[in-house]
Design an enzyme around this catalytic site. Structure first.
Site, PDB file in Angstrom:
ATOM      1  N   HIS A 171       2.980   6.577   5.466  1.00 25.79           N
ATOM      2  CA  HIS A 171       3.751   5.226   6.342  1.00 25.79           C
ATOM      3  C   HIS A 171       4.474   4.468   5.622  1.00 25.79           C
ATOM      4  O   HIS A 171       5.372   3.924   6.092  1.00 25.79           O
ATOM      5  CB  HIS A 171       2.353   4.685   6.968  1.00 25.79           C
ATOM      6  CG  HIS A 171       1.723   5.236   7.832  1.00 25.79           C
ATOM      7  ND1 HIS A 171       0.298   4.739   8.313  1.00 25.79           N
ATOM      8  CD2 HIS A 171       2.019   6.240   8.746  1.00 25.79           C
ATOM      9  CE1 HIS A 171      -0.083   5.703   9.261  1.00 25.79           C
ATOM     10  NE2 HIS A 171       0.931   6.520   9.529  1.00 25.79           N
ATOM     11  N   ASN A 172       4.014   4.348   4.149  1.00 29.18           N
ATOM     12  CA  ASN A 172       4.874   3.377   3.432  1.00 29.18           C
ATOM     13  C   ASN A 172       5.350   3.931   2.161  1.00 29.18           C
ATOM     14  O   ASN A 172       4.739   4.398   1.220  1.00 29.18           O
ATOM     15  CB  ASN A 172       3.888   2.239   2.836  1.00 29.18           C
ATOM     16  CG  ASN A 172       3.143   1.417   3.641  1.00 29.18           C
ATOM     17  OD1 ASN A 172       3.593   1.450   5.060  1.00 29.18           O
ATOM     18  ND2 ASN A 172       2.704   0.180   3.375  1.00 29.18           N
ATOM     19  N   ASP A 193       0.880  -1.152   0.008  1.00 33.72           N
ATOM     20  CA  ASP A 193      -0.078   0.078   0.101  1.00 33.72           C
ATOM     21  C   ASP A 193       0.963   1.162  -0.126  1.00 33.72           C
ATOM     22  O   ASP A 193       1.173   1.683   1.036  1.00 33.72           O
ATOM     23  CB  ASP A 193      -1.010  -0.001   1.385  1.00 33.72           C
ATOM     24  CG  ASP A 193      -2.246   0.759   0.827  1.00 33.72           C
ATOM     25  OD1 ASP A 193      -2.182   1.647  -0.032  1.00 33.72           O
ATOM     26  OD2 ASP A 193      -3.179   0.756   1.851  1.00 33.72           O
ATOM     27  N   HIS A 241      -7.260   7.511   7.461  1.00 28.03           N
ATOM     28  CA  HIS A 241      -6.323   6.585   7.177  1.00 28.03           C
ATOM     29  C   HIS A 241      -6.712   5.715   5.988  1.00 28.03           C
ATOM     30  O   HIS A 241      -7.432   5.169   6.204  1.00 28.03           O
ATOM     31  CB  HIS A 241      -6.050   5.723   8.393  1.00 28.03           C
ATOM     32  CG  HIS A 241      -5.013   4.544   8.424  1.00 28.03           C
ATOM     33  ND1 HIS A 241      -4.967   3.625   8.956  1.00 28.03           N
ATOM     34  CD2 HIS A 241      -3.683   4.507   7.731  1.00 28.03           C
ATOM     35  CE1 HIS A 241      -3.945   2.719   8.770  1.00 28.03           C
ATOM     36  NE2 HIS A 241      -3.247   3.413   8.055  1.00 28.03           N
ATOM     37  N   GLU A 293     -11.929   8.768  11.388  1.00 31.84           N
ATOM     38  CA  GLU A 293     -12.437   8.945  12.846  1.00 31.84           C
ATOM     39  C   GLU A 293     -12.593  10.478  13.032  1.00 31.84           C
ATOM     40  O   GLU A 293     -11.679  11.291  12.810  1.00 31.84           O
ATOM     41  CB  GLU A 293     -11.228   8.288  13.773  1.00 31.84           C
ATOM     42  CG  GLU A 293     -11.741   8.139  15.069  1.00 31.84           C
ATOM     43  CD  GLU A 293     -10.919   7.066  15.671  1.00 31.84           C
ATOM     44  OE1 GLU A 293     -10.978   5.886  15.893  1.00 31.84           O
ATOM     45  OE2 GLU A 293      -9.646   7.616  16.188  1.00 31.84           O
ATOM     46  N   HIS A 351       4.550   4.774  13.715  1.00 33.10           N
ATOM     47  CA  HIS A 351       3.431   5.212  12.892  1.00 33.10           C
ATOM     48  C   HIS A 351       2.152   4.642  13.460  1.00 33.10           C
ATOM     49  O   HIS A 351       1.021   5.143  12.886  1.00 33.10           O
ATOM     50  CB  HIS A 351       3.630   4.445  11.404  1.00 33.10           C
ATOM     51  CG  HIS A 351       2.852   3.101  11.324  1.00 33.10           C
ATOM     52  ND1 HIS A 351       3.428   2.027  12.250  1.00 33.10           N
ATOM     53  CD2 HIS A 351       1.873   2.530  10.479  1.00 33.10           C
ATOM     54  CE1 HIS A 351       2.596   0.844  11.915  1.00 33.10           C
ATOM     55  NE2 HIS A 351       1.674   1.043  10.854  1.00 33.10           N
TER      56      HIS A 351
END
Lengths: 501, 143
Positions: free
Chosen positions: A333-334, A100, A239, A211, A423
């Site tokens: 994050h990736n 991802d 996210h 959220e 993360h």
């Protein structure tokens, strides 16, 4: 010397919260784990230590491979791993970025307070769930032909701005202003584009979520003010990542590397670490494709955020501008990015591990962060102007029953972690075990009755798999980051409404 | 003979066995479907054919599973109830073998089920080995 033994791997304590797996055998550098003893016990419970050791076999790795406090077993490269590989003599590894590509988190501020939202939770969670595409096959916010996908891949959030899904200010609060240079849509396969074209502006499923949260604590008033955060304020956390387009891009390049660079692959202990040598055509092609997928993920999160503004407008009967729904920041994050860092170099002018270094110099590296967040400190030229005086915002989501955190890049991050920190909370329990221990309906009811958290998801199984007990203690992860000075605590938030795919 | 879902901290693994290579590949694919959806309806969806070619046995398994995930996204159907009719190998002229799979699957419309997204097949820890009475496979999927 204090040591920690785990299934044949011995870690030596370098100093508090810093553990080292010494270089042995075919390792090219040591590996480091940044953790308290409590977190290290959890990290040692699966194959994380073996995987972080394996990553030190990658050619051109500099200094050491690093496992963050939230690290856990992934595939090939562990989740929570950072590896900086020389961009001239090293390599770039799709598996060390992850499937991802640019999975990440963005936070949007509002000027609403929790008191203004109370009583509207159900209406808000229902409206968000109805309007934000989620789950498998849920479609996207825009339907696009391949020409549009190409534009998104090349231009990132600038495309969203031109098409009414963003405002100028959004770009100024995103890394690289929401557009990666060097993105090359021609290097993304038709298969990947076919998968992506119906998923633009969609959450996906699994651990991805949107959220609504309230700010419960401000730990640093000055930085909190610079980030526009105050106690009792409502914020929104999103996210998700590059969806099928990114997943396909990773696999396409893993297979190409397997076919074209078998010699290098044979030196690696896990086939998932497959890497293209720096300077090879495939390294260039993957970097261009990955940067394009990064742009796709940014547009994905941008569209979801802009749709969220419209949902708030309907629920609260006010314009989003009046509610000051502005992007605070977006973190990946990736990702692997070419960055310049100071490293030790040997007599041949190549980066070497610190102990062997005669000289130190600035080198361009492919910094791989898989399940890790860039955390550049104050003053760094790559921190957006809006935050350069205080440091880059870092957003650490916790589970849907725990708090999340906003940190700022710490002063020690460049020295200790190539400018990175954790993360998230990090998984503790497999999905299979989670479903044996939790039932989605119970989790939802408990969160609502005990914590006033309203969760709505496509399936009960997803809720069970993402139950709060499945994750590590986010407070402890953030405490270690703060103590090490790689990411300093600024604010804490607590969930109010959560939608999941 | 068949598949089991195995625990993995972040992802899901499928362990499968079969009397033949064909049956083992199909069992792994059924494991992928089970990892995606708790209850698969038995009477919906049309069966369709697919063919995959790769340079090795392991690469063929990888590409077969990758193709199923790709087809899921572009057809908006979860491939279930897998059949692998044949797996053949042709020695290619340049010395590299060419492995070829033909099979079929039933596509259940995603709109009719509560399915979770399995992002990708991985090579991590992948095993495909001969067993006393057939073949064994172990595959980790990114979730």
């Amino acid at each position: 010397m204090t040591t920690f033994d785990a299934d044949g791997i011995t870690l030596e304590r370098v100093r508090e919260y810093v553990w080292e797996i010494p270089e042995t055998g075919d390792m090219r550098t040591p590996a480091r784990v940044l953790a308290s003893e409590a977190l290290l016990e959890e990290i040692a419970d699966d194959k994380t230590l073996e995987q972080i050791t394996n990553t030190t076999h990658l050619p051109g790795i500099t200094k050491y491979a690093i496992c963050m406090p939230d690290g856990h077993q992934g595939y090939g490269f562990p989740v929570g791993g950072v590896g900086a590989l020389d961009a001239e003599n090293g390599c770039i590894s799709p598996g060390a970025v992850g499937y991802d590509i640019n999975c990440g988190v963005r936070m949007m501020r509002t000027n609403l307070t929790y008191d203004e939202l109370r009583g509207r939770e159900e209406e808000l969670v229902d409206s968000l769930f109805a309007n934000i595409p989620s789950g498998l096959g849920g479609g996207g916010i825009v339907e696009a032909g391949v020409d549009t996908v190409d534009e998104i891949l090349a231009r990132g959030v600038d495309w969203a701005l031109e098409n009414g899904h963003a405002v100028e200010d959004d770009l100024l609060h995103c890394e690289d202003e929401g557009m990666r240079e060097g993105a090359d849509p021609d290097k993304v396969s038709q298969k990947a584009k076919d998968r992506g074209k119906n998923q633009i502006g969609s959450l996906g499923s699994g651990n991805h979520f949107l959220e609504v949260q309230r700010v419960t604590d401000i730990f640093d008033d000055e930085v909190g003010e610079a980030y526009g955060l105050s106690e009792d304020q409502i914020v929104v956390l999103i996210h998700c990542g590059s969806r099928g387009l990114g997943h396909q891009t990773c696999n396409d390049y893993l297979r190409k590397i397997e076919q074209q660079h078998q010699g290098l692959l044979n030196q690696l202990p896990d086939k998932e670490l497959a890497a293209a040598p720096a300077g090879s055509q495939l390294a260039e092609d993957y970097y261009g494709a990955m940067n394009a997928a990064i742009n796709f993920a940014w547009v994905n999160r941008q569209l979801i955020m802009h749709r969220t503004r419209q949902v708030f407008e309907r629920v609260f009967d006010r314009s989003w501008e009046e509610m000051e729904m502005d992007l605070l920041y977006d973190v990946a994050h990736n990702i692997a990015k070419k960055e310049t860092h100071e490293v030790g170099v040997g007599p041949e002018g190549r980066p070497v591990r610190d102990g062997d270094a005669g000289e130190r110099e600035e080198r361009e590296l492919y910094v791989h962060r898989k399940g890790a967040t860039r955390a550049f400190p104050a003053g760094h030229p790559e921190v957006p102007a809006a935050y350069r005086d205080v440091g880059q915002p870092v957003i650490i989501p916790g589970s849907m029953g725990a708090g999340s955190y906003v940190l700022r890049g710490g002063e020690n991050s460049m020295d200790l972690t190539f400018g990175s920190t954790a993360h998230g909370a990090g998984r503790l329990m497999s999905r299979t075990q989670a479903k044996n221990e939790y039932w989605g309906g119970d989790v939802q009811q408990q969160l609502r009755e005990q914590n006033q958290i309203y969760v709505k998801a496509q399936s009960g199984a997803t809720v069970a798999e993402e139950a709060p007990g499945v994750y590590k203690d986010v407070d402890e992860v953030v405490r270690v980051s703060d103590e090490l000075g790689i990411g300093d605590k600024v604010a804490r938030t607590f969930p109010v409404c959560n939608i999941k795919g | 003979m068949g598949f089991e879902l195995r625990a993995h901290t972040a992802d899901i693994a499928v362990s499968a066995t079969g009397a033949s290579l064909e049956a083992t590949f199909a069992a792994v694919a059924d494991g992928l479907a089970a990892a995606s959806c708790e209850e698969i309806p038995v009477d919906t969806g049309e069966r369709f054919s697919l063919a995959v070619t790769a340079e090795s046995r392991e690469a063929l398994l990888f590409d077969y599973l990758d193709e199923l995930i790709y087809l899921r996204d572009v057809r908006a159907e979860l491939p279930v109830d897998h059949r692998v009719d044949s797996i053949d190998v042709d020695p290619a002229t340049d010395g590299a073998d060419e492995w070829h799979l033909e099979g079929s699957t039933r596509g259940v419309p995603l709109a009719e089920i509560d399915a979770r997204e399995v992002k990708a097949v991985t090579y991590s820890e992948m095993r495909l080995e001969r067993a006393d009475d057939g073949w064994e496979a172990y595959v980790v999927f990114d979730v």
